[in-house]
Write a protein that holds these residues in place. Structure first.
Motif, PDB file in Angstrom:
ATOM      1  N   GLU A  30      54.469  41.049  40.044  1.00 26.57           N
ATOM      2  CA  GLU A  30      53.845  41.874  39.009  1.00 26.57           C
ATOM      3  C   GLU A  30      52.489  41.289  38.598  1.00 26.57           C
ATOM      4  N   ARG A  31      52.412  39.976  38.477  1.00 26.46           N
ATOM      5  CA  ARG A  31      51.143  39.317  38.130  1.00 26.46           C
ATOM      6  C   ARG A  31      50.079  39.584  39.180  1.00 26.46           C
ATOM      7  N   VAL A  32      50.475  39.573  40.446  1.00 28.95           N
ATOM      8  CA  VAL A  32      49.529  39.804  41.537  1.00 28.95           C
ATOM      9  C   VAL A  32      48.966  41.222  41.478  1.00 28.95           C
ATOM     10  N   GLU A  33      49.816  42.174  41.153  1.00 30.01           N
ATOM     11  CA  GLU A  33      49.415  43.582  41.174  1.00 30.01           C
ATOM     12  C   GLU A  33      48.733  44.048  39.883  1.00 30.01           C
ATOM     13  N   ARG A  34      48.776  43.255  38.863  1.00 29.12           N
ATOM     14  CA  ARG A  34      48.168  43.622  37.586  1.00 29.12           C
ATOM     15  C   ARG A  34      46.665  43.793  37.767  1.00 29.12           C
ATOM     16  N   GLU A  35      46.112  44.908  37.249  1.00 34.09           N
ATOM     17  CA  GLU A  35      44.683  45.183  37.401  1.00 34.09           C
ATOM     18  C   GLU A  35      43.822  44.128  36.728  1.00 34.09           C
ATOM     19  N   GLU A  66      59.055  37.776  50.527  1.00 34.32           N
ATOM     20  CA  GLU A  66      60.184  37.628  51.439  1.00 34.32           C
ATOM     21  C   GLU A  66      60.644  36.201  51.710  1.00 34.32           C
ATOM     22  N   ALA A  67      59.766  35.234  51.592  1.00 32.69           N
ATOM     23  CA  ALA A  67      60.112  33.870  52.020  1.00 32.69           C
ATOM     24  C   ALA A  67      61.016  33.172  51.011  1.00 32.69           C
ATOM     25  N   ASP A  68      61.747  32.231  51.531  1.00 27.30           N
ATOM     26  CA  ASP A  68      62.595  31.390  50.688  1.00 27.30           C
ATOM     27  C   ASP A  68      61.724  30.238  50.185  1.00 27.30           C
ATOM     28  N   ILE A  69      61.146  30.429  48.996  1.00 28.67           N
ATOM     29  CA  ILE A  69      60.215  29.449  48.440  1.00 28.67           C
ATOM     30  C   ILE A  69      60.643  29.075  47.025  1.00 28.67           C
ATOM     31  N   THR A  70      60.107  27.965  46.550  1.00 33.21           N
ATOM     32  CA  THR A  70      60.403  27.544  45.179  1.00 33.21           C
ATOM     33  C   THR A  70      59.487  28.312  44.219  1.00 33.21           C
ATOM     34  N   LYS A  71      59.834  28.224  42.942  1.00 34.07           N
ATOM     35  CA  LYS A  71      59.009  28.894  41.937  1.00 34.07           C
ATOM     36  C   LYS A  71      57.608  28.290  41.927  1.00 34.07           C
ATOM     37  N   GLU A  72      57.496  26.984  42.105  1.00 35.01           N
ATOM     38  CA  GLU A  72      56.188  26.317  42.120  1.00 35.01           C
ATOM     39  C   GLU A  72      55.341  26.810  43.293  1.00 35.01           C
ATOM     40  N   GLU A 111      54.170  30.237  42.374  1.00 35.81           N
ATOM     41  CA  GLU A 111      53.056  30.174  41.419  1.00 35.81           C
ATOM     42  C   GLU A 111      51.748  29.868  42.154  1.00 35.81           C
ATOM     43  N   GLN A 112      51.812  28.937  43.102  1.00 33.64           N
ATOM     44  CA  GLN A 112      50.612  28.573  43.876  1.00 33.64           C
ATOM     45  C   GLN A 112      50.128  29.752  44.715  1.00 33.64           C
ATOM     46  N   LEU A 113      51.063  30.477  45.316  1.00 32.34           N
ATOM     47  CA  LEU A 113      50.692  31.666  46.088  1.00 32.34           C
ATOM     48  C   LEU A 113      50.012  32.706  45.202  1.00 32.34           C
ATOM     49  N   VAL A 114      50.551  32.910  44.005  1.00 30.14           N
ATOM     50  CA  VAL A 114      49.957  33.877  43.074  1.00 30.14           C
ATOM     51  C   VAL A 114      48.530  33.467  42.726  1.00 30.14           C
ATOM     52  N   GLU A 115      48.322  32.195  42.427  1.00 30.83           N
ATOM     53  CA  GLU A 115      46.978  31.717  42.102  1.00 30.83           C
ATOM     54  C   GLU A 115      46.028  31.924  43.279  1.00 30.83           C
ATOM     55  N   ASN A 116      46.504  31.653  44.480  1.00 32.90           N
ATOM     56  CA  ASN A 116      45.681  31.863  45.673  1.00 32.90           C
ATOM     57  C   ASN A 116      45.349  33.336  45.879  1.00 32.90           C
ATOM     58  N   ILE A 117      46.337  34.195  45.722  1.00 33.22           N
ATOM     59  CA  ILE A 117      46.128  35.634  45.908  1.00 33.22           C
ATOM     60  C   ILE A 117      45.126  36.153  44.881  1.00 33.22           C
ATOM     61  N   ILE A 118      45.275  35.738  43.630  1.00 36.55           N
ATOM     62  CA  ILE A 118      44.346  36.184  42.589  1.00 36.55           C
ATOM     63  C   ILE A 118      42.935  35.656  42.866  1.00 36.55           C
ATOM     64  N   GLY A 119      42.831  34.433  43.360  1.00 33.94           N
ATOM     65  CA  GLY A 119      41.529  33.888  43.741  1.00 33.94           C
ATOM     66  C   GLY A 119      40.895  34.676  44.881  1.00 33.94           C
ATOM     67  N   ILE A 120      41.707  35.061  45.855  1.00 36.77           N
ATOM     68  CA  ILE A 120      41.213  35.890  46.966  1.00 36.77           C
ATOM     69  C   ILE A 120      40.748  37.234  46.429  1.00 36.77           C
ATOM     70  N   ASP A 121      41.538  37.826  45.520  1.00 37.28           N
ATOM     71  CA  ASP A 121      41.143  39.100  44.907  1.00 37.28           C
ATOM     72  C   ASP A 121      39.803  38.974  44.190  1.00 37.28           C
ATOM     73  N   ARG A 122      39.617  37.868  43.493  1.00 39.80           N
ATOM     74  CA  ARG A 122      38.362  37.631  42.761  1.00 39.80           C
ATOM     75  C   ARG A 122      37.187  37.556  43.735  1.00 39.80           C
ATOM     76  N   ALA A 123      37.379  36.848  44.848  1.00 37.61           N
ATOM     77  CA  ALA A 123      36.331  36.745  45.862  1.00 37.61           C
ATOM     78  C   ALA A 123      36.054  38.113  46.494  1.00 37.61           C
ATOM     79  N   LEU A 124      37.109  38.867  46.778  1.00 35.10           N
ATOM     80  CA  LEU A 124      36.934  40.200  47.350  1.00 35.10           C
ATOM     81  C   LEU A 124      36.174  41.117  46.396  1.00 35.10           C
ATOM     82  N   ASN A 125      36.509  41.055  45.108  1.00 37.60           N
ATOM     83  CA  ASN A 125      35.792  41.867  44.120  1.00 37.60           C
ATOM     84  C   ASN A 125      34.309  41.533  44.124  1.00 37.60           C
TER      85      ASN A 125
END
Length: 145
Positions: A11-16, A78-84, A87-101
């Motif tokens: 949900e955090r990743v998809e938030r506008e 889909e992956a079997d990952i820890t919450k940490e 969280e790191q993936l979310v930060e990376n995805i949001i950073g990529i979104d920022r760069a794309l914007n």
């Protein structure tokens, strides 16, 4: 990671508003290659216009970033990952979104200038048409409408 935690992260990743206040990562691994992402984006944004050769580079970078974003989001879903790790993936995805914007908005100034020029040309053609229609083409007078 529990399923409700995964849903919250997705949900955090998809938030506008996710990219508000987010920064572009200093560097990121894209398709196995380490890229100085922040430096690349700022280098491109500093230029007034993007040379033709650089446009291809920017378009390629945007495609690679979109692909990397998708892969990271799929891993989050889909992956079997820890919450940490999630969280790191979310930060990376949001950073990529920022760069794309930032990269997507590069041409907006030129588009605005182009739109203004087209509007001015339309007004000039309209005034020319009105002058011809009112028979004032050769005289410099303007008639009242």
């Amino acid at each position: 990671m529990k399923e409700y935690e995964r849903k919250g992260l997705l949900e955090r990743v998809e938030r506008e508003s996710a990219t508000l206040g987010a920064s572009i990562p200093e560097s990121i691994s894209v398709q196995g290659e380490e890229i100085d992402l922040r430096e690349f984006v700022f280098e491109i944004k500093r230029r007034e216009t993007i040379p033709e050769g650089e446009r291809d580079r920017v378009e390629r970078a945007k495609r690679n970033l979109r692909r990397e974003r998708l892969q990271r989001k799929e891993r989050l879903e889909e992956a079997d990952i820890t919450k940490e790790e999630g969280e790191q993936l979310v930060e990376n995805i949001i950073g990529i979104d920022r760069a794309l914007n930032a990269l997507e908005n590069l041409g907006s100034t030129n588009l605005e200038a182009e739109g203004s020029a087209k509007e001015a040309a339309d007004q000039k053609r309209w005034m020319s048409f009105l002058q011809q229609a009112l028979g004032n083409e050769s005289s410099g007078k303007r008639s009242r409408l």
